[in-house]
Write an enzyme that holds these catalytic residues in place. Structure first.
Site, short mmCIF file in Angstrom:
data_model
loop_
_atom_site.label_atom_id
_atom_site.label_comp_id
_atom_site.label_asym_id
_atom_site.label_seq_id
_atom_site.Cartn_x
_atom_site.Cartn_y
_atom_site.Cartn_z
N ASP A 21 0.83 -1.21 0.00
CA ASP A 21 0.00 0.00 0.00
C ASP A 21 0.86 1.26 0.00
OD1 ASP A 21 -2.43 1.30 -0.03
OD2 ASP A 21 -2.62 1.35 2.15
N HIS A 38 2.35 3.49 -9.02
CA HIS A 38 2.17 2.05 -9.29
C HIS A 38 3.37 1.51 -10.07
CE1 HIS A 38 -1.74 2.36 -7.57
NE2 HIS A 38 -2.29 3.01 -8.56
N LEU A 132 11.21 -20.08 -5.12
CA LEU A 132 10.21 -19.22 -4.46
C LEU A 132 8.88 -19.39 -5.17
CD1 LEU A 132 9.72 -16.71 -2.47
CD2 LEU A 132 10.03 -15.29 -4.50
C1 IPE Z 1 -5.40 -2.74 -0.28
O1 IPE Z 1 -5.11 -1.39 -0.37
C2 IPE Z 1 -5.30 -3.38 -1.63
C3 IPE Z 1 -3.95 -3.46 -2.20
C4 IPE Z 1 -2.84 -3.08 -1.63
C5 IPE Z 1 -3.90 -4.05 -3.50
P1 IPE Z 1 -6.25 -0.29 -0.48
O2 IPE Z 1 -5.56 1.02 -0.56
O3 IPE Z 1 -7.18 -0.62 -1.61
O4 IPE Z 1 -7.04 -0.50 0.89
P2 IPE Z 1 -7.93 0.51 1.72
O5 IPE Z 1 -8.96 1.06 0.79
O6 IPE Z 1 -7.01 1.59 2.23
O7 IPE Z 1 -8.48 -0.31 2.84
C1 IPE Z 2 -1.67 0.22 -3.35
O1 IPE Z 2 -1.43 1.58 -3.38
C2 IPE Z 2 -1.87 -0.34 -4.75
C3 IPE Z 2 -3.25 -0.68 -5.07
C4 IPE Z 2 -4.24 -0.67 -4.23
C5 IPE Z 2 -3.54 -1.07 -6.42
P1 IPE Z 2 -2.63 2.61 -3.38
O2 IPE Z 2 -3.00 2.91 -4.79
O3 IPE Z 2 -3.74 2.17 -2.50
O4 IPE Z 2 -1.92 3.87 -2.75
P2 IPE Z 2 -2.53 4.86 -1.67
O5 IPE Z 2 -2.94 4.03 -0.50
O6 IPE Z 2 -3.68 5.55 -2.31
O7 IPE Z 2 -1.38 5.77 -1.34
MG MG Z 3 -4.14 2.39 -0.51
#
Ligand code: IPE
Ligand code: IPE
Ligand code: MG
Length: 253
Positions: A21, A38, A132
């Site tokens: 995240d 990303h 892995l």
């Molecule tokens: C969880 O992150 C999903 C991934 C890392 C792929 P999100 O950013 O979507 O989760 P919430 O919305 O903060 O719970």
């Molecule tokens: C995690 O990073 C990746 C996905 C959920 C696809 P985020 O896109 O949720 O990044 P933040 O949490 O908004 O910074």
């Molecule tokens: Mg996120």
């Protein structure tokens, strides 16, 4: 036989799950569009995958796209899907060279054909990997996986639903091969402290590690710190800490 069902023995070792995240916040903080975060996150994936085996990790499950992430703007979802395709196509040879067996867990029926084709090609090409097991979670929802597994077991007339049968059905429900493996260490980057519908069943006794580092900035050293902290924990699984054996007290006569 679907490529994802090919069984390759992976030596026992740690199962680490990572909620990757913080990509969007990492990008926004630098004045960049979210997809740039990303893309940098995909580079972190490469570094972490390559560092994991030397840290004793034999199964690595990475949360790449949750079923709830479909709620994001279409442009961001499209950028993510392009990135998955590019990652799978671009990394396959490197994964093969490093002995990585790749599986994708999650629903496939909502992914566009070029993405599912790239998944199947990468899974087939890396099926022989023994160093892995990398499991990428795409269109993944742990609750949906559990619902599907429960449905599959209950359709199996007369068979009682047990933790074993549900675990096996869970592995089958979402791909990735054998029964859902227990997670030893769950890491979430990006500062939030929640599970966001990731591996709810498999994390029953997982040790949890929350890092404030945004995923694109997460390094092999950060993974090493999490693993080394894991080794300092005492896992009891509901039992008691082993006590030194004490001689019975002398009985008064
Ligand atoms: C969880 O992150 C999903 C991934 C890392 C792929 P999100 O950013 O979507 O989760 P919430 O919305 O903060 O719970
Ligand atoms: C995690 O990073 C990746 C996905 C959920 C696809 P985020 O896109 O949720 O990044 P933040 O949490 O908004 O910074
Ligand atoms: Mg996120």
């Amino acid at each position: 036989m679907r490529p994802s069902t090919l069984i390759t023995p992976i030596p026992p070792g740690l199962h680490v799950g990572i909620i990757m995240d913080g990509n969007g916040r990492w990008a926004v903080a630098r004045g960049l569009p979210r997809p740039a975060g990303h893309r940098r996150g995909a580079e972190t994936v490469r570094a972490i995958v390559e560092a994991a085996p030397d840290l004793g990790v034999r199964t690595l499950t990475l949360y790449a796209f949750s079923s709830d992430n479909w709620r994001r703007p279409e442009r961001e979802v499209a950028a993510l899907m392009r990135l998955f395709r590019a990652y799978l196509r671009g990394e396959t040879r490197r994964l093969m060279r490093n002995g990585v067996k790749l599986s994708v867990i999650g629903r496939r029926d909502r992914l566009e054909l070029p993405v599912t084709a790239a998944i199947e090609a990468a899974e087939a090409a890396t099926a022989g990997g023994t160093t892995l097991h990398l499991r990428l979670a795409i269109d993944y929802s742990s609750r949906d996986a559990l619902a599907r597994a429960a449905t599959a077991v209950s359709r199996d007339g007369g068979v009682a639903v047990t933790t074993d049968s549900l675990g096996v059905a869970l592995g089958a429900a979402y791909g990735g091969g054998a029964a859902a493996p227990d997670v030893d260490l769950l890491i979430r980057t990006g500062g939030e402290r929640r599970l966001s519908d990731f591996l709810l069943w498999e994390c029953a006794y997982a040790e949890l590690w929350f890092s404030d580092v945004m995923w694109p900035a997460f390094t092999a050293q950060d993974l090493g710190a999490a693993v080394s902290d894991f080794h300092s924990r005492e896992r009891r699984f509901g039992g008691l800490v082993a006590q030194p054996v004490q001689a019975p007290a002398a009985r008064a006569v």
